[in-house]
Scaffold this motif. Structure first.
Motif, PDB file in Angstrom:
ATOM      1  N   ALA A 106       4.464  -1.241 -16.726  1.00  0.00           N
ATOM      2  CA  ALA A 106       3.258  -1.458 -17.516  1.00  0.00           C
ATOM      3  C   ALA A 106       2.026  -1.220 -16.654  1.00  0.00           C
ATOM      4  O   ALA A 106       1.948  -1.726 -15.546  1.00  0.00           O
ATOM      5  N   PRO A 107       1.081  -0.441 -17.143  1.00  0.00           N
ATOM      6  CA  PRO A 107      -0.165  -0.249 -16.386  1.00  0.00           C
ATOM      7  C   PRO A 107      -0.895  -1.589 -16.274  1.00  0.00           C
ATOM      8  O   PRO A 107      -0.777  -2.443 -17.154  1.00  0.00           O
ATOM      9  N   ALA A 108      -1.633  -1.744 -15.176  1.00  0.00           N
ATOM     10  CA  ALA A 108      -2.250  -3.034 -14.902  1.00  0.00           C
ATOM     11  C   ALA A 108      -3.400  -3.368 -15.842  1.00  0.00           C
ATOM     12  O   ALA A 108      -3.678  -4.525 -16.107  1.00  0.00           O
ATOM     13  N   SER A 109      -4.071  -2.363 -16.364  1.00  0.00           N
ATOM     14  CA  SER A 109      -5.258  -2.660 -17.168  1.00  0.00           C
ATOM     15  C   SER A 109      -5.573  -1.489 -18.080  1.00  0.00           C
ATOM     16  O   SER A 109      -5.090  -0.374 -17.863  1.00  0.00           O
ATOM     17  N   LEU A 147      -1.059   5.494 -24.754  1.00  0.00           N
ATOM     18  CA  LEU A 147      -0.881   6.126 -23.447  1.00  0.00           C
ATOM     19  C   LEU A 147       0.305   7.086 -23.453  1.00  0.00           C
ATOM     20  O   LEU A 147       0.189   8.248 -23.048  1.00  0.00           O
ATOM     21  N   THR A 171      -9.585  -6.602 -16.339  1.00  0.00           N
ATOM     22  CA  THR A 171      -8.601  -7.596 -15.927  1.00  0.00           C
ATOM     23  C   THR A 171      -9.245  -8.529 -14.905  1.00  0.00           C
ATOM     24  O   THR A 171     -10.311  -8.239 -14.362  1.00  0.00           O
ATOM     25  N   MET A 225      -4.760   2.590 -17.810  1.00  0.00           N
ATOM     26  CA  MET A 225      -4.108   3.412 -18.838  1.00  0.00           C
ATOM     27  C   MET A 225      -4.903   4.684 -19.049  1.00  0.00           C
ATOM     28  O   MET A 225      -4.352   5.774 -19.148  1.00  0.00           O
TER      29      MET A 225
END
Lengths: 413, 114
Positions: free
Chosen positions: B13-16, A47, A138, B20
């Protein structure tokens, strides 16, 4: 470096699934959390770098290389980590390289898929686990897609991970358990697809995403020679042939459009072709499962130029065969609908009313909608209205509710 | 036309994985826009979150800097703009804010007397 266009649909999620599978194979199922941490790190790095420097031409290879380096680093730096490693690997990079070969990655994904469908786990746990580990969803994303509480999904995933950890190793693709477990894997993927196609969340994007994931997974399964059976091909065929109709299933305002009224030019021709290819393959072997028959029914629908020109007689015959394999009230209901199209609404209505197993069926909105539709066509407006009101009351989402409300409005005197 | 360094601060931090991917897409789109409007002098680089700090007469070397996550410098770019107000407007389009970060806009000093 190319631009963001190089990022195909679900790259990050699918790469996450691949990398977690490899690392779990390496570190053992009880260290799933370690694998997930490493993967999170690698993806965060991708990223950061890609944000600034653009997406590399082969983003998947970039992630594989980064993960490989992380593993080599971890093994060199942390003596403890070596003790984790299940597979005996030499310290040289060659052994680690072998783990990250495309075939090895695919095998690890397959092993993970079979492992997630452990017979001890309930089907909804298997589905959540597959989505979480192999598709990179998630807990929150699964809860959102299924319109289920966060805590409930969390519990399912935890239960799944605990069982996975207890099994220590991912299932060996050469073991006898593989053939025995194949039906469970097929079933989990079928349920995942249905969750997308008929599930609670009526958002078009969510439906399409879940259906796409199911197709991604079934195509992965088809890469396993021992899984390449008639029923697996049938499952792939039915997914593609149903998913082909998704673009026409909602109008511009997001309202549900029944198949008879769909603009057939919106059906996805690529999925239709792919579905028929799989359907052709599904005829191989002697094994016949309900998936092949369901796919054959879906094929009759997509091949018809219009609802009226559908070969309803063939569909009724297919439902007869399906009912013989899987006698359920839902199958009987669908058969009655096809019969109604073939032999007239009166006959259809009689057939629907003849289905026993009233109680479960009566909570099913589609049952009432079918009664309503046939009654309306027979000119029994009052009966039709009553049935559609019951359907509306039992609707599972706004999508269905609006559709039944519209039918009521159209029929009301 | 002057040049400005954009320091991208803050990190979460990105969640998932899906998030991203969205982030990458947003940043790419933003840089594309800056390039198209002729404002991007240098995309710059992302920075490792920490390295070494050499300090004092004794040139002691320590690990670091360990800033608060909201102060981390995650990367930098160089942007051309007629004045700082314009540069600030450009900075407002940065996706860094969505992740709770900030953008520090600092003019480069050049030889030209002012």
């Amino acid at each position: 470096m190319s631009d963001v266009d190089a990022l195909v649909g679900d790259l990050f999620r699918h790469e996450a699934g691949k990398m977690v599978s490899i690392l779990v194979r390496l570190f053992g199922t009880e260290r799933l959390a370690l694998a997930e941490d490493v993967v999170q790190d690698v993806l965060c790095r991708a990223l950061e770098v890609w944000k600034f420097r653009g997406v590399p031409d082969n983003p998947s290879a970039w992630i594989v290389a980064a993960a490989k380096n992380r593993v080599i680093d971890t093994l060199r730096r942390e003596k403890k980590a070596k003790a984790y490693v299940h597979t005996v690997i030499a310290e040289d990079d060659g052994a680690v390289d072998a783990l990250f070969q495309p075939e090895a990655i695919r095998d690890d994904q397959l092993r993970m898929m079979y492992s997630c469908c452990h017979p001890k786990l309930k089907e909804d746990v298997q589905v959540a686990l597959v989505l979480h580990i192999l598709c990179g969803f998630t807990t929150a994303e699964i809860a959102q897609a299924f319109l289920t509480g966060h805590a409930a999904i969390e519990k399912r995933i935890l239960r799944g991970k605990t069982a996975l950890a207890a099994s220590k190793h991912l299932l060996d693709l050469h073991s006898d358990d593989v053939a025995a477990r194949l039906p469970a894997v097929q079933r989990a993927l079928y349920l995942l697809f249905n969750e997308g196609y008929h599930g609670a969340n009526a958002t078009t994007a969510v439906r399409a995403e879940l259906c796409r994931e199911a197709i991604y997974l079934v195509e992965l399964l088809l890469e396993h020679p021992r899984a390449r059976t008639g029923p697996t091909y049938g499952l792939a065929a039915l997914m593609c042939l149903h998913a082909a109709r998704l673009p026409a299933r909602t109008d511009d305002a997001g309202h549900f459009v029944p198949m008879e009224q769909q603009d057939r030019t919106k059906w996805d021709p690529a999925l239709v072709v792919k579905g028929h290819f799989y359907l052709g393959q599904s005829a191989q072997g002697w094994e016949l499962a309900d998936y092949q028959i369901e796919a054959a029914i879906a094929s009759e629908h997509v091949r018809a130029p219009s609802a009226d020109e559908t070969d309803w007689e063939a569909i009724v015959a297919l439902y007869d065969r399906l009912y013989a394999l899987r006698p359920s009230a839902i199958v009987a209901l669908n058969r009655a609908i096809a019969l109604g199209h073939h032999a007239g609404a009166k006959r259809g209505l009689k057939e629907v009313l003849g289905i026993t197993d009233g109680e479960r069926l009566e909570s099913y909105p589609f049952y009432w909608a079918t009664r309503g539709e046939f009654a309306a066509r027979c000119g029994k407006t009052a009966e039709a209205l009553e049935a559609f009101r019951k359907a509306r009351k039992r609707a599972r989402n706004p999508f269905e509710r609006d559709h039944y409300a519209a039918r009521i409005a159209a029929l009301a005197p | 036309m002057s040049q400005y360094v954009f320091f991208y601060r803050g990190w979460s931090a990105p969640a998932s994985p899906a998030d991203m991917q969205k982030q990458v897409e947003k940043w790419s789109a933003w840089f594309k826009e800056l390039t198209a409007s002729g404002h991007l002098a240098d995309r710059g680089y992302p920075l490792e979150r920490s390295g070494k700090v050499v300090a004092g007469q004794s040139k002691s070397v320590t690990d670091g800097p360990f800033a608060e996550t909201k102060d981390f410098i995650g990367g930098y770019s160089i942007v051309d703009a007629p004045d700082i107000a314009h540069a600030v407007e450009l900075a407002k389009g940065c996706p860094n804010f969505e992740m709770g970060g900030s953008v520090e806009v600092r003019p480069l000093l050049t030889l030209a007397p002012r």
